[in-house]
Design an enzyme around this catalytic site. Structure first.
Site, mmCIF file in Angstrom:
data_model
loop_
_atom_site.group_PDB
_atom_site.id
_atom_site.type_symbol
_atom_site.label_atom_id
_atom_site.label_comp_id
_atom_site.label_asym_id
_atom_site.label_seq_id
_atom_site.Cartn_x
_atom_site.Cartn_y
_atom_site.Cartn_z
ATOM 1 N N GLU A 262 0.887 -1.182 0.000
ATOM 2 C CA GLU A 262 0.000 0.000 0.000
ATOM 3 C C GLU A 262 0.913 1.215 0.000
ATOM 4 O OE1 GLU A 262 -3.117 -0.027 -0.342
ATOM 5 O OE2 GLU A 262 -3.914 -1.901 0.453
ATOM 6 N N CYS A 296 -2.346 9.059 2.326
ATOM 7 C CA CYS A 296 -2.063 8.618 0.951
ATOM 8 C C CYS A 296 -3.231 8.861 0.012
ATOM 9 C CB CYS A 296 -1.726 7.131 0.984
ATOM 10 S SG CYS A 296 -2.966 6.174 1.865
HETATM 11 P P1 NAD Z 1 8.418 4.754 4.628
HETATM 12 O O1 NAD Z 1 8.360 3.957 3.376
HETATM 13 O O2 NAD Z 1 9.588 5.595 4.869
HETATM 14 O O3 NAD Z 1 8.330 3.782 5.908
HETATM 15 C C1 NAD Z 1 7.252 2.901 6.104
HETATM 16 C C2 NAD Z 1 7.702 1.788 7.053
HETATM 17 O O4 NAD Z 1 8.714 1.006 6.407
HETATM 18 C C3 NAD Z 1 8.323 2.303 8.349
HETATM 19 O O5 NAD Z 1 7.971 1.431 9.399
HETATM 20 C C4 NAD Z 1 9.818 2.187 8.067
HETATM 21 O O6 NAD Z 1 10.614 2.077 9.227
HETATM 22 C C5 NAD Z 1 9.865 0.908 7.235
HETATM 23 N N1 NAD Z 1 11.035 0.771 6.366
HETATM 24 C C6 NAD Z 1 11.870 1.757 5.924
HETATM 25 N N2 NAD Z 1 12.818 1.212 5.107
HETATM 26 C C7 NAD Z 1 12.554 -0.119 5.033
HETATM 27 C C8 NAD Z 1 13.144 -1.205 4.336
HETATM 28 N N3 NAD Z 1 14.216 -1.041 3.552
HETATM 29 N N4 NAD Z 1 12.599 -2.433 4.456
HETATM 30 C C9 NAD Z 1 11.509 -2.625 5.222
HETATM 31 N N5 NAD Z 1 10.896 -1.632 5.921
HETATM 32 C C10 NAD Z 1 11.409 -0.397 5.815
HETATM 33 O O7 NAD Z 1 7.053 5.586 4.677
HETATM 34 P P2 NAD Z 1 6.624 6.699 5.745
HETATM 35 O O8 NAD Z 1 7.358 7.954 5.467
HETATM 36 O O9 NAD Z 1 6.669 6.105 7.104
HETATM 37 O O10 NAD Z 1 5.062 6.896 5.386
HETATM 38 C C11 NAD Z 1 4.583 7.798 4.433
HETATM 39 C C12 NAD Z 1 4.301 7.063 3.132
HETATM 40 O O11 NAD Z 1 3.366 6.029 3.344
HETATM 41 C C13 NAD Z 1 3.665 7.971 2.082
HETATM 42 O O12 NAD Z 1 4.294 7.743 0.833
HETATM 43 C C14 NAD Z 1 2.211 7.520 2.035
HETATM 44 O O13 NAD Z 1 1.565 7.752 0.810
HETATM 45 C C15 NAD Z 1 2.356 6.063 2.331
HETATM 46 N N6 NAD Z 1 1.081 5.522 2.825
HETATM 47 C C16 NAD Z 1 0.338 4.711 2.005
HETATM 48 C C17 NAD Z 1 -0.899 4.234 2.442
HETATM 49 C C18 NAD Z 1 -1.752 3.328 1.574
HETATM 50 O O14 NAD Z 1 -2.629 2.666 2.113
HETATM 51 N N7 NAD Z 1 -1.544 3.269 0.275
HETATM 52 C C19 NAD Z 1 -1.372 4.589 3.711
HETATM 53 C C20 NAD Z 1 -0.587 5.435 4.501
HETATM 54 C C21 NAD Z 1 0.642 5.896 4.066
#
Ligand code: NAD
Length: 492
Positions: A262, A296
């Protein structure tokens, strides 16, 4: 033992709990790495600590989940018994709704006025508890050689990785169907906003969840990476940025384990030329600016008919001006701060780049005069935007909305679809049938006609760079199960 320091927030004496342990195997396990501070986006002050999580501790959490899946009672219970635990957790969270609302305000800047977010989160538990009564975990299909039993078995050990922007709702969107299916889970919360997630461990235990079925860790990218790569993780459910989602998807592809991704969005609200500003502007602004612009699904591009561009722009400016920016703990606040200083810098840089490219700030664009601490940004409307500009193509993730003119319905649909993303969308019109026709043509995972929202009963997810797979609804439960066909002996 957990560290139960009661740390007062900067200017609010309500206690916020700190942790120096991860929730592993049904107990707090002291973490080896130094603690990670959790900052208040309102004040910039440290309000609590959670552990960073080492790769070894991730392995421990996976081992606990593996044991609970392979040997424990949870996957072997009847679905209706698992549903009973979900219902009890729902009751428990409701009883603590104001504490959860406070935690989300303190750690993520989510206004307490959006307390619907607590009931929406809880509805995920009650929906799946109810679905247990009708979902076909098993069915018999006749064939010429005899009956075939099709069984939906739990997928196994699940890594659930969540972002900071809606920690409780996104977490329960994963936990409820995964647990109902009979899976065991390692939940990795975001280090920026881990507190609501950490509060869930003891609640699930007290409601009867066996040890090891739910494990909760924080940690940074290395912790997430270890979860995704580990051979004992059978499925990954990731919500976060498209950049990280691609990395996660690539590893899962190599490992041949299923993943739900997502990811980001840049959704378009198409305002048709027959729309009535007095009816649509208020819900449209909510669809574009809620959760401080950090969701998002928000409608961050608003497409306006060229002939009525100024009229709609004026109405939007009037409405956005009325939004109350302030401390998310204040009940009157509608727009709180951005998650961090670094993130506000990024959002401001998007605005500057847009201005350099020729966009004009019609409203906002700066820091609110009345907020003297924290990472606040004025709700911002940009005009003179061409859809090819970076501001219209890239996810900004803040209260920044671009207003783009179009010529006719075909042009509006083309602009809406001219995006790397495809998560959400809306159409606003006085003619629902026309709106439906336009909505059908937008390439996206979900859309709305004269309304914006998400419903737990229907599939949610994106197309293109917004992700792969679906959560919510029966489809969300399907994704935590795998089918097995058992060919039964026919008549001898
Ligand atoms: P992010 O991708 O930086 O981090 C998300 C999660 O992944 C965190 O827990 C982070 O610690 C972890 N993570 C980071 N690097 C990783 C790796 N290499 N392997 C595995 N896990 C890793 O995102 P964010 O800044 O926390 O959140 C904002 C983003 O999330 C925005 O782009 C938003 O659009 C998206 N989002 C999408 C939805 C949806 O349902 N489509 C919902 C909410 C947020």
């Amino acid at each position: 033992m957990s560290l139960v320091t009661m740390t007062p927030t900067a200017d609010d004496q309500s206690p916020v709990r700190s942790y120096d342990s991860n929730w592993i195997g049904g107990e707090w396990r002291a973490a080896a790495l130094p603690n990670t501070p959790v900052e208040s986006p309102h004040s910039g002050d440290i309000v609590a600590f959670v552990p960073d999580t080492s790769v070894d501790e991730i392995d421990l959490a996976i081992a606990a989940a593996r044991r609970a899946f392979d040997e424990g009672p949870w996957p072997r219970l009847a679905p209706i018994e698992r549903a009973e635990v979900l219902s009890q957790v729902a009751d428990s969270i409701i009883q603590s709704a104001s504490e959860f609302a406070h935690l989300l305000a303190v750690e993520a800047g989510i206004p307490v006025s959006g307390s619907a977010s607590i009931s929406g989160a809880v509805r995920r538990l009650t929906y799946y508890a109810e679905l247990a009564k009708t979902y076909q975990f098993e069915e018999v299909r006749p064939s010429s050689g005899g009956d075939i039993l099709v069984v939906r078995e739990p997928h196994g050990v699940v890594a659930a990785i969540v972002p900071w922007n809606a920690p409780l709702g996104i977490t329960l969107m994963k936990l409820a169907p995964a647990l109902l299916a009979g899976c065991t889970v390692i939940l990795k919360c975001s280090p920026e906003a881990p507190l609501a997630c950490f509060a869930l461990g003891e609640i699930f235990r007290d409601c009867g969840l066996p040890s090891g079925v739910l494990n909760i860790v924080a940690g940074h990218a290395a912790a997430g990476d270890q979860l995704v790569r580990h051979g004992d993780v059978d499925k990954v459910s990731f919500t976060g940025s498209t950049v990280t989602g691609r990395i996660v998807g690539e590893i899962c592809g190599q490992r041949l384990v299923p993943c739900t991704l997502e990811l980001g969005g840049k959704s378009a609200a198409i305002v048709l030329d027959d729309a009535d500003p007095s009816r649509i502007v208020e819900p449209l602004v909510a669809a574009a600016m809620s959760n401080n612009g950090q969701a998002c699904v928000l409608q961050s591009r608003i497409l306006l008919p060229r002939g009525r561009h100024n009229e709609f722009t004026d109405a939007l400016i009037d409405s956005v001006k009325k939004l109350r920016v302030g401390d998310p703990r204040e009940p009157a606040t509608q727009v709180g701060p951005l998650i961090s200083e670094a993130h506000r810098d990024r959002v401001e840089s998007h605005i500057r780049t847009a201005a350099t490219a020729g966009a004009r700030v019609a409203l906002g664009g700066g820091r609110p005069m009345n907020m003297h601490t924290g990472w606040y940004l004025e709700p911002t409307l940009l005009v003179n935007v061409d859809n090819r500009m970076a501001i219209a193509q890239e996810e900004v993730f803040g209260p920044v909305v671009t207003l783009i003119s179009y010529d006719d319905d075909d042009d509006a649909v083309a602009i809406a679809n001219d995006s790397a993303f495809g998560l959400s969308g809306t159409v606003w019109t006085n003619d629902d049938a026309r709106g439906l026709e336009v909505a059908r043509r937008v390439v996206t995972g979900s859309t709305g006609v004269n309304r914006f929202g998400m419903d737990i009963g229907v599939p949610f997810g994106g197309v293109k760079a917004s992700g792969i797979g679906r959560e919510q609804g029966p489809e969300g439960l399907d994704s935590y199960t795998r089918t097995k066909a058992i060919h039964l002996a026919g008549p001898q």
